[in-house]
Design a protein around this motif. Structure first.
Motif, mmCIF file in Angstrom:
data_model
loop_
_atom_site.group_PDB
_atom_site.id
_atom_site.type_symbol
_atom_site.label_atom_id
_atom_site.label_comp_id
_atom_site.label_asym_id
_atom_site.label_seq_id
_atom_site.Cartn_x
_atom_site.Cartn_y
_atom_site.Cartn_z
ATOM 1 N N LEU A 90 0.806 -1.222 0.000
ATOM 2 C CA LEU A 90 0.000 0.000 0.000
ATOM 3 C C LEU A 90 0.842 1.276 0.000
ATOM 4 C CD1 LEU A 90 -2.637 -1.108 2.643
ATOM 5 C CD2 LEU A 90 -2.982 -0.923 0.159
ATOM 6 N N GLY A 91 2.102 1.141 0.332
ATOM 7 C CA GLY A 91 2.936 2.333 0.465
ATOM 8 C C GLY A 91 2.574 3.116 1.715
ATOM 9 N N LEU A 92 2.237 2.401 2.786
ATOM 10 C CA LEU A 92 1.842 3.012 4.052
ATOM 11 C C LEU A 92 2.903 2.678 5.100
ATOM 12 C CD1 LEU A 92 -0.348 4.526 5.665
ATOM 13 C CD2 LEU A 92 -1.374 2.307 6.147
ATOM 14 N N LEU A 93 3.460 3.701 5.732
ATOM 15 C CA LEU A 93 4.595 3.507 6.644
ATOM 16 C C LEU A 93 5.679 2.705 5.931
ATOM 17 C CD1 LEU A 93 2.591 2.617 9.885
ATOM 18 C CD2 LEU A 93 3.579 4.836 9.285
ATOM 19 N N THR A 94 5.921 3.098 4.703
ATOM 20 C CA THR A 94 6.758 2.318 3.788
ATOM 21 C C THR A 94 8.147 2.063 4.335
ATOM 22 O OG1 THR A 94 5.524 3.246 1.940
ATOM 23 C CG2 THR A 94 7.626 2.179 1.432
ATOM 24 N N ARG A 95 8.810 3.106 4.812
ATOM 25 C CA ARG A 95 10.190 2.922 5.283
ATOM 26 C C ARG A 95 10.247 1.974 6.476
ATOM 27 N NH1 ARG A 95 11.318 8.633 3.439
ATOM 28 N NH2 ARG A 95 12.954 8.317 1.884
ATOM 29 N N PHE A 96 9.309 2.100 7.391
ATOM 30 C CA PHE A 96 9.265 1.208 8.559
ATOM 31 C C PHE A 96 9.017 -0.229 8.119
ATOM 32 C CE2 PHE A 96 6.842 -0.902 11.941
ATOM 33 C CZ PHE A 96 7.764 -0.836 12.965
ATOM 34 N N ALA A 97 8.010 -0.442 7.267
ATOM 35 C CA ALA A 97 7.691 -1.790 6.788
ATOM 36 C C ALA A 97 8.862 -2.376 6.005
ATOM 37 C CB ALA A 97 6.438 -1.750 5.912
ATOM 38 N N GLY A 141 7.972 5.329 -0.193
ATOM 39 C CA GLY A 141 6.945 4.698 -1.016
ATOM 40 C C GLY A 141 6.816 5.223 -2.422
ATOM 41 N N GLY A 142 7.352 6.389 -2.676
ATOM 42 C CA GLY A 142 7.271 6.943 -4.020
ATOM 43 C C GLY A 142 6.027 7.794 -4.226
ATOM 44 N N ARG A 143 5.918 8.316 -5.423
ATOM 45 C CA ARG A 143 4.847 9.240 -5.769
ATOM 46 C C ARG A 143 3.463 8.610 -5.640
ATOM 47 N NH1 ARG A 143 4.975 11.575 -11.666
ATOM 48 N NH2 ARG A 143 7.158 11.736 -11.103
ATOM 49 N N LEU A 144 3.343 7.325 -5.952
ATOM 50 C CA LEU A 144 2.050 6.653 -5.948
ATOM 51 C C LEU A 144 1.908 5.762 -4.709
ATOM 52 C CD1 LEU A 144 1.969 5.709 -9.736
ATOM 53 C CD2 LEU A 144 0.926 7.688 -8.619
ATOM 54 N N ARG A 148 2.610 9.267 0.477
ATOM 55 C CA ARG A 148 2.619 10.524 -0.279
ATOM 56 C C ARG A 148 1.251 11.183 -0.244
ATOM 57 N NH1 ARG A 148 6.371 12.295 -4.133
ATOM 58 N NH2 ARG A 148 7.725 11.100 -2.786
ATOM 59 N N LEU A 149 0.204 10.379 -0.378
ATOM 60 C CA LEU A 149 -1.165 10.914 -0.328
ATOM 61 C C LEU A 149 -1.451 11.574 1.016
ATOM 62 C CD1 LEU A 149 -3.919 11.067 -1.849
ATOM 63 C CD2 LEU A 149 -4.516 8.943 -0.680
ATOM 64 N N LEU A 150 -0.973 10.954 2.104
ATOM 65 C CA LEU A 150 -1.172 11.497 3.439
ATOM 66 C C LEU A 150 -0.205 12.643 3.761
ATOM 67 C CD1 LEU A 150 -1.649 8.122 5.322
ATOM 68 C CD2 LEU A 150 -3.429 9.775 4.714
ATOM 69 N N GLY A 151 0.833 12.772 2.946
ATOM 70 C CA GLY A 151 1.795 13.839 3.150
ATOM 71 C C GLY A 151 2.748 13.602 4.304
ATOM 72 N N ARG A 152 2.927 12.338 4.691
ATOM 73 C CA ARG A 152 3.812 11.982 5.805
ATOM 74 C C ARG A 152 4.640 10.752 5.449
ATOM 75 N NH1 ARG A 152 3.979 16.066 9.387
ATOM 76 N NH2 ARG A 152 1.909 16.712 9.980
#
Length: 154
Positions: A90-97, A141-144, A148-152
């Motif tokens: 999903l690209g959510l908390l990407t760096r942590f995951a 997570g990248g642009r998509l 990125r959508l959440l801005g965090r």
């Protein structure tokens, strides 16, 4: 704290051999990076699905490679693979995951290469996947992505 302009410190991009293709490459970059993130996350979540259904099943395995107590590390492995894979997808908390899954994958490199004595051939897939997840630790997570959508981002 000072702000460092990364554009000023980055190495210039090499000129394209076929400059007419540059716009195509620029449009493909976020799609390719998203595809890589989604596929890596889906693979990790799929691999973690059986573990999350029975998080205590791997107690013996994790203890056999030195992770004690197994009752702690077995569910951590299950959650890391499954939920880390979903978050990466999903690209959510990407760096942590991505960091969590990179650690898991590097342990599997150690397991196959050293403990099982399979060398590079046994660890090859884990090495490739750890390189993919490390990419997302470094780049996010990248642009998509939902980040990125959440801005965090982390």
């Amino acid at each position: 704290m000072s702000h460092i302009d990364t554009a000023a410190t980055a190495a210039p991009s090499p000129r394209a051999l076929f400059p007419a293709l540059t716009p195509l490459y620029q449009r493909l970059q976020p799609l390719a990076e998203t595809w890589l993130r989604v596929i890596a996350g889906a693979a990790l979540a799929t691999h973690g699905w059986p573990k999350i259904q029975d998080p205590m099943r791997a107690i013996g395995m994790v203890e056999s490679i030195g992770f004690h107590p197994g009752w702690l590390w077995s569910p951590a492995l299950a959650a890391g693979e499954f939920f880390g894979g979903l978050a990466l997808m999903l690209g959510l908390l990407t760096r942590f995951a991505a960091a969590a899954t990179t650690v898991i994958l590097l342990v599997t490199v150690y397991f196959h290469w050293i403990l099982k004595g399979e060398g590079f051939a046994g660890a090859e897939l884990s090495l490739i996947w750890s390189a993919v997840t490390l990419h997302f630790v470094a780049r996010g997570g990248g642009r998509l992505s939902l980040d990125r959508l959440l801005g965090r981002e982390l």
